[in-house]
Design a protein around this motif. Structure first.
Motif, PDB file in Angstrom:
ATOM      1  N   PHE A 121     -14.098  27.049  -7.945  1.00 44.76           N
ATOM      2  CA  PHE A 121     -15.071  27.913  -8.611  1.00 44.76           C
ATOM      3  C   PHE A 121     -14.596  28.266 -10.017  1.00 44.76           C
ATOM      4  O   PHE A 121     -13.384  28.364 -10.278  1.00 44.76           O
ATOM      5  N   LEU A 122     -15.554  28.453 -10.916  1.00 41.83           N
ATOM      6  CA  LEU A 122     -15.302  28.793 -12.309  1.00 41.83           C
ATOM      7  C   LEU A 122     -16.150  30.001 -12.672  1.00 41.83           C
ATOM      8  O   LEU A 122     -17.162  30.273 -12.021  1.00 41.83           O
ATOM      9  N   GLN A 173     -23.530  25.767  -6.884  1.00 38.92           N
ATOM     10  CA  GLN A 173     -24.060  27.084  -6.576  1.00 38.92           C
ATOM     11  C   GLN A 173     -23.672  28.080  -7.655  1.00 38.92           C
ATOM     12  O   GLN A 173     -22.529  28.067  -8.154  1.00 38.92           O
ATOM     13  N   LEU A 174     -24.620  28.949  -8.029  1.00 36.43           N
ATOM     14  CA  LEU A 174     -24.363  30.041  -8.956  1.00 36.43           C
ATOM     15  C   LEU A 174     -24.335  31.352  -8.182  1.00 36.43           C
ATOM     16  O   LEU A 174     -25.191  31.595  -7.315  1.00 36.43           O
ATOM     17  N   ALA A 175     -23.355  32.201  -8.510  1.00 34.46           N
ATOM     18  CA  ALA A 175     -23.235  33.525  -7.902  1.00 34.46           C
ATOM     19  C   ALA A 175     -23.257  34.561  -9.018  1.00 34.46           C
ATOM     20  O   ALA A 175     -22.462  34.472  -9.962  1.00 34.46           O
ATOM     21  N   LEU A 176     -24.143  35.522  -8.914  1.00 35.10           N
ATOM     22  CA  LEU A 176     -24.274  36.579  -9.910  1.00 35.10           C
ATOM     23  C   LEU A 176     -23.834  37.897  -9.286  1.00 35.10           C
ATOM     24  O   LEU A 176     -24.379  38.317  -8.253  1.00 35.10           O
ATOM     25  N   ASP A 177     -22.822  38.515  -9.915  1.00 35.86           N
ATOM     26  CA  ASP A 177     -22.272  39.767  -9.405  1.00 35.86           C
ATOM     27  C   ASP A 177     -21.811  39.623  -7.948  1.00 35.86           C
ATOM     28  O   ASP A 177     -22.126  40.454  -7.079  1.00 35.86           O
ATOM     29  N   LYS A 178     -21.124  38.504  -7.683  1.00 34.88           N
ATOM     30  CA  LYS A 178     -20.566  38.213  -6.362  1.00 34.88           C
ATOM     31  C   LYS A 178     -21.638  38.012  -5.287  1.00 34.88           C
ATOM     32  O   LYS A 178     -21.357  38.144  -4.099  1.00 34.88           O
ATOM     33  N   ARG A 179     -22.844  37.705  -5.694  1.00 36.18           N
ATOM     34  CA  ARG A 179     -23.911  37.441  -4.729  1.00 36.18           C
ATOM     35  C   ARG A 179     -24.482  36.047  -4.984  1.00 36.18           C
ATOM     36  O   ARG A 179     -24.656  35.634  -6.133  1.00 36.18           O
ATOM     37  N   LYS A 180     -24.784  35.334  -3.909  1.00 32.40           N
ATOM     38  CA  LYS A 180     -25.355  33.994  -4.034  1.00 32.40           C
ATOM     39  C   LYS A 180     -26.698  34.076  -4.749  1.00 32.40           C
ATOM     40  O   LYS A 180     -27.560  34.892  -4.404  1.00 32.40           O
ATOM     41  N   ASN A 210     -20.525  33.273 -11.669  1.00 35.27           N
ATOM     42  CA  ASN A 210     -19.489  32.359 -11.180  1.00 35.27           C
ATOM     43  C   ASN A 210     -20.155  31.078 -10.689  1.00 35.27           C
ATOM     44  O   ASN A 210     -21.191  31.135 -10.006  1.00 35.27           O
ATOM     45  N   LEU A 211     -19.564  29.951 -11.037  1.00 36.64           N
ATOM     46  CA  LEU A 211     -20.069  28.640 -10.632  1.00 36.64           C
ATOM     47  C   LEU A 211     -19.183  28.094  -9.519  1.00 36.64           C
ATOM     48  O   LEU A 211     -17.962  27.927  -9.699  1.00 36.64           O
ATOM     49  N   CYS A 261     -30.861  29.629 -23.398  1.00 35.12           N
ATOM     50  CA  CYS A 261     -30.405  30.230 -22.135  1.00 35.12           C
ATOM     51  C   CYS A 261     -30.358  29.191 -21.012  1.00 35.12           C
ATOM     52  O   CYS A 261     -30.849  29.412 -19.897  1.00 35.12           O
ATOM     53  N   LYS A 262     -29.767  28.042 -21.310  1.00 35.01           N
ATOM     54  CA  LYS A 262     -29.689  26.947 -20.350  1.00 35.01           C
ATOM     55  C   LYS A 262     -28.225  26.625 -20.046  1.00 35.01           C
ATOM     56  O   LYS A 262     -27.413  26.407 -20.963  1.00 35.01           O
ATOM     57  N   LEU A 263     -27.888  26.576 -18.781  1.00 31.15           N
ATOM     58  CA  LEU A 263     -26.575  26.131 -18.316  1.00 31.15           C
ATOM     59  C   LEU A 263     -26.759  24.792 -17.609  1.00 31.15           C
ATOM     60  O   LEU A 263     -27.479  24.698 -16.614  1.00 31.15           O
TER      61      LEU A 263
END
Length: 449
Positions: free
Chosen positions: A395-396, A333-340, A374-375, A305-307
């Motif tokens: 962003f990706l 920056q990582l965003a999960l469900d459109k949240r920072k 999202n990255l 579970c490593k990015l």
């Protein structure tokens, strides 16, 4: 070898000038044998030799004439051949080979001149076919024949290919739908005679949102069949232009543009859905804002579970300082469900527009979360006294499109292997309007994981 020597000698006898000795005239009688009789010599008698005096007389007329120039030339040629330390047959063989070589050179020159004249005649015939000087304006040819500028422009468009698109506007929702259907006969940009095309769509002059189709590998006739929605009011619609640009995808270099379409929306009849083919034109450069490029690699290990994100380098960044340089650093920056969610940043590289980082960042992301993440990669200019300025962004992830989505999909389809790629930076306004991140992070009790 003996046969060759005999042939060479025969050849010499034919080409060498012969010098004939003067033949005595018939007016001078040959002395009779009876006039100079001597007693026979027997075996017992000793042989004695008597000197013979030859009296030469000058003849007033001869049967043949001697050429002194030919004799001198023959003597000079013989002396020259005698000085060469080679057999006579070898010398003549060398002369024959040289003559043959000269003959072949002359033959090649003649053939080349003939071919050149033939091509010139063909070109003259072709020019004669399209020459319109003799047209007096009364024939139908003068009415339908395009001028030279139109012919060149048409051939340029054919070389770039064609694009089938659709336009539809929903006035109630203030929404413009641009459909990219397919392309045909695109220009080959790769060495193998093919391309990796994709289409980028945006609206000018705002250019607040940029959409991209999927990339199709090794084809000149891709079928995209994708639609993109843009929020735009009816008053703004009449002042806007839809731009559809076809690019050739390159993973490790800048993407080459194949051609583009620009449609003035004020001229479109919105009563029906517009769907038509148009030839691609040469891309315009007046509105392009080059923000630079960035190269980074992605690696995801599902078991751990490593990015892992490795920021490698950037190039051709935008000048932000007065001295014509910048002090760039990269924010990850990582965003999960459109949240920072999580963020890291690289070191600052002073006074450069082509920084090299090679810095790695690892995030704990489960397999269930990676499908909703999202990255966001952004480049900033560091200022010690004022606020840092954004230089470019990309962003990706699950909400990305085009090249960004492809890079993300390649990472997921190749676990435990880093996948690197160059990306063109977009403006922060474009990325923010597309991604629409929420600033606040919800409480852990309300998180869906």
């Amino acid at each position: 070898m003996s046969t060759l020597k005999l042939a060479i000698k025969f050849f010499i006898l034919l080409i060498m000038p012969t010098i004939q000795q003067p033949i005595p005239n018939s007016s001078h009688p040959v002395p009779n044998a009876s006039a100079s009789w001597a007693p026979p010599i027997t075996a017992d008698q000793p042989r004695t030799t008597h000197p013979i005096t030859i009296i030469s007389t000058t003849s007033t007329s001869t049967n043949t004439t001697v050429n002194p120039a030919a004799a001198a030339a023959a003597n000079f040629f013989n002396d020259l051949l005698n000085r060469i330390p080679l057999p006579r047959w070898a010398i003549y063989a060398i002369f024959a080979a040289g003559a043959l070589l000269i003959l072949l050179c002359c033959l090649c020159i003649c053939i080349k001149c003939c071919c050149k004249d033939k091509k010139k005649k063909q070109q003259q015939k072709k020019d004669k076919k399209i020459n319109l000087k003799g047209v007096n304006g009364k024939t139908t040819t003068a009415l339908v024949q395009p001028d030279v500028a139109d012919v060149d422009y048409g051939s340029t468009k054919k070389q770039r290919g064609r694009l089938l698109y659709s336009l539809e506007y929903n006035a109630a929702l203030s929404e413009l739908t641009v459909g990219i259907k397919q392309a045909a006969n695109l220009k080959a940009m790769d060495l193998g005679g093919s391309s990796d095309p994709y289409v980028k769509v945006y609206i000018c002059p705002d250019k607040s949102k940029t959409c991209e189709t999927k990339v199709f590998k090794h084809t000149l006739n891709p079928v995209f069949d994708e639609q993109f929605n843009f929020q735009i009011s009816k008053s703004t619609l009449k002042k806007s232009t839809v731009v559809m640009r076809v690019f050739d995808f390159n993973r490790f270099s800048k993407h080459n543009i194949i051609g583009e379409l620009r449609l003035q929306l004020c001229d479109v009849d919105w009563v029906h859905v517009i769907e038509e083919w148009q030839d691609l034109a040469e891309p315009a450069k007046f509105e392009d804002e080059d923000l630079g490029e960035i190269c980074f690699s992605l690696r995801y290990v599902p078991t751990a579970c490593k990015l892992t994100v490795v920021i490698l380098e950037a190039k051709n960044l935008k000048t932000m300082d007065i001295g014509g340089s910048s002090d760039p650093y990269v924010k990850v920056q990582l965003a999960l469900d459109k949240r920072k969610w999580k963020k890291r940043k690289t070191s600052i590289k002073k006074k450069t527009l082509n920084p090299y980082y090679n810095e790695s960042f690892t995030f704990d992301v489960s397999f269930e979360q990676i499908q909703r993440v999202n990255l966001v990669i952004s480049v900033w200019d560091h200022d010690a006294m004022t606020r840092n300025d954004a230089m470019g962004k990309i962003f990706l992830g699950c909400d990305a499109t085009g090249n960004q989505l492809r890079h993300w999909a390649d990472m997921l389809s190749n676990p435990r292997r880093p996948v690197a790629q160059w990306h063109t930076l977009l403006s922060a306004q474009q990325v923010n309007s597309t991604l629409t991140l929420k600033k606040k992070i919800p409480l852990s009790s309300k998180l869906p994981f």
